[in-house]
Design an enzyme around this catalytic site. Structure first.
Site, PDB file in Angstrom:
ATOM      1  N   GLU A  42      87.383  29.253  -2.499  1.00 37.19           N
ATOM      2  CA  GLU A  42      86.558  28.406  -3.369  1.00 37.19           C
ATOM      3  C   GLU A  42      85.511  29.278  -4.024  1.00 37.19           C
ATOM      4  O   GLU A  42      85.055  30.262  -3.428  1.00 37.19           O
ATOM      5  CB  GLU A  42      85.815  27.351  -2.526  1.00 37.19           C
ATOM      6  CG  GLU A  42      86.522  26.036  -2.410  1.00 37.19           C
ATOM      7  CD  GLU A  42      85.780  25.059  -1.493  1.00 37.19           C
ATOM      8  OE1 GLU A  42      84.556  25.191  -1.298  1.00 37.19           O
ATOM      9  OE2 GLU A  42      86.453  24.172  -0.956  1.00 37.19           O
TER      10      GLU A  42
ATOM     11  N   LYS B 231      91.805  20.404   4.386  1.00 35.79           N
ATOM     12  CA  LYS B 231      90.863  20.468   3.257  1.00 35.79           C
ATOM     13  C   LYS B 231      91.557  20.600   1.904  1.00 35.79           C
ATOM     14  O   LYS B 231      91.062  20.086   0.910  1.00 35.79           O
ATOM     15  CB  LYS B 231      89.889  21.622   3.457  1.00 35.79           C
ATOM     16  CG  LYS B 231      88.948  21.398   4.613  1.00 35.79           C
ATOM     17  CD  LYS B 231      87.859  22.438   4.680  1.00 35.79           C
ATOM     18  CE  LYS B 231      87.079  22.240   5.963  1.00 35.79           C
ATOM     19  NZ  LYS B 231      85.788  22.829   6.000  1.00 35.79           N
TER      20      LYS B 231
ATOM     21  N   ARG C 284      85.073  10.296  10.895  1.00 33.03           N
ATOM     22  CA  ARG C 284      84.523   9.948  12.215  1.00 33.03           C
ATOM     23  C   ARG C 284      83.037   9.629  12.073  1.00 33.03           C
ATOM     24  O   ARG C 284      82.485   9.747  10.985  1.00 33.03           O
ATOM     25  CB  ARG C 284      84.664  11.144  13.157  1.00 33.03           C
ATOM     26  CG  ARG C 284      83.987  12.378  12.569  1.00 33.03           C
ATOM     27  CD  ARG C 284      83.896  13.526  13.535  1.00 33.03           C
ATOM     28  NE  ARG C 284      83.664  14.789  12.859  1.00 33.03           N
ATOM     29  CZ  ARG C 284      82.491  15.252  12.474  1.00 33.03           C
ATOM     30  NH1 ARG C 284      81.424  14.528  12.670  1.00 33.03           N
ATOM     31  NH2 ARG C 284      82.374  16.415  11.862  1.00 33.03           N
TER      32      ARG C 284
ATOM     33  N   HIS D 222      75.905  28.054   8.258  1.00 36.33           N
ATOM     34  CA  HIS D 222      76.619  26.990   7.559  1.00 36.33           C
ATOM     35  C   HIS D 222      76.741  25.712   8.390  1.00 36.33           C
ATOM     36  O   HIS D 222      77.601  24.879   8.119  1.00 36.33           O
ATOM     37  CB  HIS D 222      78.019  27.443   7.110  1.00 36.33           C
ATOM     38  CG  HIS D 222      77.989  28.517   6.071  1.00 36.33           C
ATOM     39  ND1 HIS D 222      77.292  28.402   4.899  1.00 36.33           N
ATOM     40  CD2 HIS D 222      78.568  29.741   6.030  1.00 36.33           C
ATOM     41  CE1 HIS D 222      77.443  29.487   4.189  1.00 36.33           C
ATOM     42  NE2 HIS D 222      78.199  30.333   4.852  1.00 36.33           N
TER      43      HIS D 222
HETATM   44  P1  ADP Z   1      83.010  23.113   7.982  1.00 37.72           P
HETATM   45  O1  ADP Z   1      83.993  21.982   7.844  1.00 37.72           O
HETATM   46  O2  ADP Z   1      83.584  24.319   8.667  1.00 37.72           O
HETATM   47  O3  ADP Z   1      81.686  22.693   8.535  1.00 37.72           O
HETATM   48  P2  ADP Z   1      82.332  22.821   5.159  1.00 37.72           P
HETATM   49  O4  ADP Z   1      83.403  22.963   4.150  1.00 37.72           O
HETATM   50  O5  ADP Z   1      81.903  21.441   5.509  1.00 37.72           O
HETATM   51  O6  ADP Z   1      82.753  23.620   6.477  1.00 37.72           O
HETATM   52  O7  ADP Z   1      81.061  23.662   4.696  1.00 37.72           O
HETATM   53  C1  ADP Z   1      79.931  23.829   5.531  1.00 37.72           C
HETATM   54  C2  ADP Z   1      78.789  24.409   4.730  1.00 37.72           C
HETATM   55  O8  ADP Z   1      79.159  25.677   4.171  1.00 37.72           O
HETATM   56  C3  ADP Z   1      78.341  23.577   3.528  1.00 37.72           C
HETATM   57  O9  ADP Z   1      77.432  22.575   3.880  1.00 37.72           O
HETATM   58  C4  ADP Z   1      77.697  24.650   2.663  1.00 37.72           C
HETATM   59  O10 ADP Z   1      76.406  24.983   3.109  1.00 37.72           O
HETATM   60  C5  ADP Z   1      78.596  25.850   2.887  1.00 37.72           C
HETATM   61  N1  ADP Z   1      79.661  25.882   1.851  1.00 37.72           N
HETATM   62  C6  ADP Z   1      80.937  25.475   1.980  1.00 37.72           C
HETATM   63  N2  ADP Z   1      81.632  25.655   0.843  1.00 37.72           N
HETATM   64  C7  ADP Z   1      80.784  26.184  -0.045  1.00 37.72           C
HETATM   65  C8  ADP Z   1      80.890  26.593  -1.417  1.00 37.72           C
HETATM   66  N3  ADP Z   1      82.034  26.515  -2.086  1.00 37.72           N
HETATM   67  N4  ADP Z   1      79.766  27.082  -2.004  1.00 37.72           N
HETATM   68  C9  ADP Z   1      78.594  27.194  -1.338  1.00 37.72           C
HETATM   69  N5  ADP Z   1      78.442  26.840  -0.057  1.00 37.72           N
HETATM   70  C10 ADP Z   1      79.511  26.333   0.590  1.00 37.72           C
END
Ligand code: ADP
Length: 505
Positions: free
Chosen positions: A200, A116, A292, A235
């Site tokens: 973040e 990431k 993917r 999430h």
């Molecule tokens: P993973 O790859 O583990 O699924 P992601 O980075 O895709 O994690 O994030 C999954 C979810 O977590 C997002 O759709 C959102 O709801 C929440 N999320 C991630 N980063 C943030 C952020 N910086 N602020 C608010 N919500 C976040």
């Protein structure tokens, strides 16, 4: 096209890929673990190889064995589905080295996007906005404190190698920081063998909006518009729809253009998804890229009419996409409800077991991608998603109504599941109005709503059962003793069960 394709996956996605291959007249070979001997993807597969063991590492993640089976069975291509080996660069390389086509992107773009932090750097360089965050993993508590104070709480800790919400922690204030870092590190080490953590800024009330891209090996990159995936628990997505009710056409195209920019920056080919968060002021930020096929790809298939899995096969076989971006239209509205065997009232914990009764809905505008059947036992070793229920309509309202008809008829008895949960979400004011962010479930008292429906159901079941029992007693009086006991254990009991099943979810 390919001589034969091996599907390195299980469940509904193995079936989805198998059906696309059958349409393209490509012979299929599947694989299965000890726990999946009677799985639907095995029963419907013309050829399936057994991998000894039940754990993912012994079976669906076992690179050497899978390559060996591909060679033995004469497969010249492997489709990894999603999850398991789908984003594993080593696997894609192993395929390449053995002269097998990996149906997906190149190992180098998987690598670039698999981390990431690297992906954020790449997006930044391509001129795409990213969420404020640390550029490198944090090395000390002091450093973390300093960054958090600079951007302000809440913040979110993330594992660069992360996925499935693992290694992620929301931190609301400085006193939570130390413990959260420690537990995020522990979780990330356990899940990914890597304890790096970065920070973040946590966006409040954001929308998860992602862009589907499809690109061939000749540099033609297309977007298939967006999916709104903000209804999440822990999430993780549970409901997706397209178009997003939150953004207008101008913003939609701008986000899509940025998605394409990122795909081009990594020389991406095949199907991929660029995820964005959009804040309440409608500012968008790159979140991550999934290299993917996504679980929710059918939402896009329904609104664009494009079969993404078939496109994946064609791209991997070296065909050129003769599409024109301006001819790709997003028409109508599609919604996906992920059906999980899970205990909604117990923090959505997985709840595998035997499916004793099943009626799949089938009304106009409904699509169901599923890997289960009545009598099937859901194994405990894998993901607990058992079906994807989709509805399509000319308008959002029609799609919601069709989804409700389907959910009301859907019967899945024997395992705890989230069908009622989906029903109450579809009927909730905020969902109906399309006014929801990733915060939706924190603000919605689904627990009381489910309990209300459940109590009503229990009352009805008891009523049905006692009525049937009374009828049974009356009948029994007129027959002799031997008959009586036979009735008790066969037909009459069954009718109690049937009446109960009629009312149960
Ligand atoms: P993973 O790859 O583990 O699924 P992601 O980075 O895709 O994690 O994030 C999954 C979810 O977590 C997002 O759709 C959102 O709801 C929440 N999320 C991630 N980063 C943030 C952020 N910086 N602020 C608010 N919500 C976040």
């Amino acid at each position: 096209m390919f001589k034969k394709v091996l599907i390195a996956n299980r469940g509904e996605i193995a079936l989805r890929i198998m059906r696309a291959a059958k349409e393209l007249k490509i012979p299929v070979v599947t694989i299965h673990s000890d726990a999946d001997i009677s799985a639907l993807h095995v029963l419907l597969s013309p050829e399936s190889y057994h991998l000894e063991g039940v754990t993912p590492s012994e079976t669906y993640l076992n690179i050497d064995k899978i390559i060996e089976i591909a060679k033995k069975s004469g497969a010249d291509a492997i489709h990894p589905g999603y999850g398991f080996l789908s984003e594993n660069e080593k696997f894609a390389k192993a395929c390449e080295e053995n002269g097998i086509t990996f149906i997906g992107p190149s190992p180098s773009s998987m690598k670039a996007m698999g981390d990431k932090l690297r992906a954020r750097e790449l997006a930044k360089k391509a001129g795409v906005p990213v969420i404020p965050g640390t550029e490198k993993p944090i090395t000390s508590l002091e450093e973390a404190k300093a960054f958090a104070n600079e951007v302000g709480y809440p913040i979110i800790l993330k594992a660069p190698a992360g996925g499935g919400g693992r290694g992620m922690r929301l931190v609301k204030s400085e006193d939570e920081l130390k413990n959260s870092i420690e537990s995020a590190k522990r979780e990330s080490l356990g899940a990914f063998g890597d304890d790096r953590i970065y920070i973040e800024k946590y966006l409040e009330e954001p929308h998860h909006i992602e862009i589907q891209v499809v690109a061939d090996k000749f540099g033609n990159t297309f977007h298939l518009f967006e999916r709104e995936c903000s209804i999440q628990r822990r999430h993780q997505k549970v409901i997706e729809e397209s178009p997003s009710p939150f953004i207008d056409n101008k913003l939609r195209l701008e986000i899509a253009r940025n998605g394409v920019k990122i795909a081009k920056a990594v020389g991406y080919f095949n199907a991929g998804t660029i995820e964005f968060l959009v804040d309440k002021y409608k500012k968008f930020y790159f979140l991550e890229m999934n290299t993917r096929l996504q679980v929710e790809h059918p939402v896009t298939e329904l609104v664009t009419g494009i079969d993404i899995v078939k496109a994946q096969f064609k791209i991997a076989a070296g065909e050129k996409l003769d599409w024109k971006q301006e001819n790709i239209k997003q028409s109508g509205h599609a919604i996906e409800a992920r059906i999980y065997a899970e205990d909604v009232l117990n923090n959505f914990n997985p709840s595998p077991g035997k499916i004793v009764g099943l009626i799949n809905p089938s009304n106009p505008g409904t699509r169901i991608d599923t890997g289960v059947y009545q009598g099937y036992t859901i194994p405990i070793y894998y993901d607990s998603m058992i079906a994807k229920l989709l509805s399509y309509g000319e308008t959002r309202e029609e799609a919601i109504n069709r989804m409700l008809v389907a959910l009301n008829e859907y019967r899945l008895a024997g395992v705890k599941n989230n069908i009622v949960f989906h029903k109450i979400v579809m009927e909730s004011k905020n969902f109906l109005e399309g006014k929801y962010s990733t915060n939706f479930l924190n603000e919605f008292d689904y627990v009381s709503e489910i309990k209300k429906i459940r109590n009503e159901n229990i009352k009805n079941v008891i009523l049905a059962a006692s009525l049937t029992y009374k009828m049974m007693e009356k009948d029994i009086k007129s027959v002799d003793e031997r008959e009586k006991s036979r009735w008790k254990t066969s037909g009459r009991i069954e009718s109690i069960y049937k009446n109960s099943f009629r009312l149960l979810y």
